[in-house]
Scaffold this motif. Structure first.
Motif, short mmCIF file in Angstrom:
data_model
loop_
_atom_site.label_atom_id
_atom_site.label_comp_id
_atom_site.label_asym_id
_atom_site.label_seq_id
_atom_site.Cartn_x
_atom_site.Cartn_y
_atom_site.Cartn_z
N VAL A 267 13.29 -63.88 3.44
CA VAL A 267 12.49 -63.57 2.26
C VAL A 267 13.32 -63.00 1.11
O VAL A 267 12.93 -63.10 -0.04
CB VAL A 267 11.35 -62.57 2.61
CG1 VAL A 267 10.35 -63.23 3.52
CG2 VAL A 267 11.90 -61.31 3.23
N TRP A 268 14.45 -62.42 1.41
CA TRP A 268 15.24 -61.79 0.36
C TRP A 268 16.64 -62.39 0.38
O TRP A 268 17.50 -61.98 1.14
CB TRP A 268 15.28 -60.28 0.57
CG TRP A 268 15.71 -59.52 -0.64
CD1 TRP A 268 15.39 -59.77 -1.93
CD2 TRP A 268 16.57 -58.39 -0.66
NE1 TRP A 268 15.97 -58.86 -2.75
CE2 TRP A 268 16.70 -57.99 -2.01
CE3 TRP A 268 17.22 -57.65 0.30
CZ2 TRP A 268 17.47 -56.91 -2.40
CZ3 TRP A 268 17.98 -56.58 -0.09
CH2 TRP A 268 18.10 -56.21 -1.43
N GLN A 269 16.87 -63.38 -0.43
CA GLN A 269 18.12 -64.12 -0.44
C GLN A 269 19.33 -63.23 -0.76
O GLN A 269 20.43 -63.51 -0.34
CB GLN A 269 18.03 -65.26 -1.46
CG GLN A 269 19.05 -66.32 -1.29
CD GLN A 269 18.86 -67.15 -0.03
OE1 GLN A 269 17.86 -67.07 0.66
NE2 GLN A 269 19.84 -67.94 0.29
N LEU A 270 19.12 -62.16 -1.51
CA LEU A 270 20.22 -61.28 -1.87
C LEU A 270 20.89 -60.67 -0.64
O LEU A 270 22.10 -60.51 -0.60
CB LEU A 270 19.73 -60.17 -2.81
CG LEU A 270 20.79 -59.18 -3.28
CD1 LEU A 270 21.90 -59.91 -4.06
CD2 LEU A 270 20.19 -58.11 -4.14
N GLU A 271 20.11 -60.36 0.37
CA GLU A 271 20.67 -59.79 1.61
C GLU A 271 21.67 -60.77 2.23
O GLU A 271 22.77 -60.38 2.64
CB GLU A 271 19.56 -59.47 2.60
CG GLU A 271 20.04 -58.82 3.88
CD GLU A 271 20.48 -57.38 3.70
OE1 GLU A 271 21.19 -56.89 4.58
OE2 GLU A 271 20.14 -56.75 2.69
N LEU A 272 21.32 -62.05 2.27
CA LEU A 272 22.24 -63.04 2.83
C LEU A 272 23.50 -63.18 1.98
O LEU A 272 24.60 -63.34 2.51
CB LEU A 272 21.55 -64.41 2.93
CG LEU A 272 20.54 -64.56 4.04
CD1 LEU A 272 19.92 -65.95 4.02
CD2 LEU A 272 21.16 -64.28 5.39
N ILE A 273 23.35 -63.10 0.68
CA ILE A 273 24.50 -63.20 -0.21
C ILE A 273 25.45 -62.02 0.02
O ILE A 273 26.67 -62.18 0.09
CB ILE A 273 24.04 -63.28 -1.67
CG1 ILE A 273 23.31 -64.59 -1.91
CG2 ILE A 273 25.20 -63.12 -2.62
CD1 ILE A 273 22.57 -64.67 -3.23
N LEU A 274 24.88 -60.84 0.17
CA LEU A 274 25.70 -59.65 0.42
C LEU A 274 26.41 -59.73 1.77
O LEU A 274 27.60 -59.38 1.89
CB LEU A 274 24.85 -58.38 0.35
CG LEU A 274 24.28 -58.05 -1.03
CD1 LEU A 274 23.31 -56.87 -0.93
CD2 LEU A 274 25.39 -57.76 -2.01
N VAL A 275 25.71 -60.20 2.78
CA VAL A 275 26.33 -60.36 4.10
C VAL A 275 27.44 -61.39 4.05
O VAL A 275 28.54 -61.18 4.57
CB VAL A 275 25.26 -60.74 5.16
CG1 VAL A 275 25.90 -61.20 6.46
CG2 VAL A 275 24.34 -59.57 5.42
N LEU B 127 21.79 -60.16 9.51
CA LEU B 127 21.45 -61.57 9.51
C LEU B 127 20.24 -61.84 10.40
O LEU B 127 19.32 -62.59 10.02
CB LEU B 127 22.62 -62.42 10.00
CG LEU B 127 23.73 -62.69 9.02
CD1 LEU B 127 24.90 -63.39 9.71
CD2 LEU B 127 23.23 -63.52 7.86
N GLU B 128 20.25 -61.26 11.57
CA GLU B 128 19.13 -61.46 12.49
C GLU B 128 17.83 -60.92 11.92
O GLU B 128 16.77 -61.54 12.05
CB GLU B 128 19.44 -60.80 13.84
CG GLU B 128 18.41 -61.07 14.90
CD GLU B 128 18.22 -62.53 15.19
OE1 GLU B 128 17.08 -62.93 15.51
OE2 GLU B 128 19.19 -63.31 15.10
N ARG B 129 17.90 -59.77 11.27
CA ARG B 129 16.71 -59.20 10.64
C ARG B 129 16.17 -60.14 9.56
O ARG B 129 14.97 -60.36 9.46
CB ARG B 129 17.04 -57.82 10.08
CG ARG B 129 15.83 -57.05 9.60
CD ARG B 129 16.16 -55.62 9.21
NE ARG B 129 17.31 -55.51 8.33
CZ ARG B 129 18.45 -54.87 8.64
NH1 ARG B 129 18.58 -54.28 9.80
NH2 ARG B 129 19.45 -54.81 7.77
N GLU B 130 17.06 -60.73 8.78
CA GLU B 130 16.63 -61.67 7.74
C GLU B 130 16.01 -62.92 8.35
O GLU B 130 15.04 -63.44 7.85
CB GLU B 130 17.82 -62.07 6.86
CG GLU B 130 18.12 -61.09 5.78
CD GLU B 130 16.97 -60.91 4.81
OE1 GLU B 130 16.55 -61.90 4.18
OE2 GLU B 130 16.49 -59.79 4.68
#
Length: 110
Positions: A79-87, A70-73
């Protein structure tokens, strides 16, 4: 999905893991010296508290890795919404065992 709901879920999980770590010390066998008198200096060989604390440590490590993602995002500007969705999906799965807790929110079902 709002970032604030992610933060609330992370806070919820931290609080539950803290409760689990605290409550692990309640599960001693009847013959254990700590079950008779809760003396923190008494030695204990009960398998249950150690097992519960080990599970808390594993879950805390997983939660820490999700927080790092989360902090990296956030540093990259989301920039990459998919990462937040996966988290968010992973955090919701971690929170599911606590669904009967009063602080649980219905939006956290996986």
């Amino acid at each position: 999905m709002h970032v604030s709901s992610l933060d609330e879920l992370v806070d919820f999980l931290h609080a539950r893991l803290d409760e689990d770590a605290h409550d692990a010390h309640l599960f001693h066998e009847l013959a254990c010296p700590r079950s008779v008198a809760p003396d923190p200096s008494a030695t204990c060989a009960c398998p249950c508290p150690a097992s519960l604390l080990a599970a808390v440590c594993v879950n805390a490590g997983i939660l820490r890795r999700y927080e790092q993602r989360l902090e990296r995002e956030r540093q990259c500007g989301l920039v990459w919404q998919l990462e937040l969705i996966l988290v968010f999906a992973g955090l919701k799965a971690m929170a599911l065992p606590y669904e009967l807790h009063p602080a649980w929110r219905d939006g956290w079902y996986p």
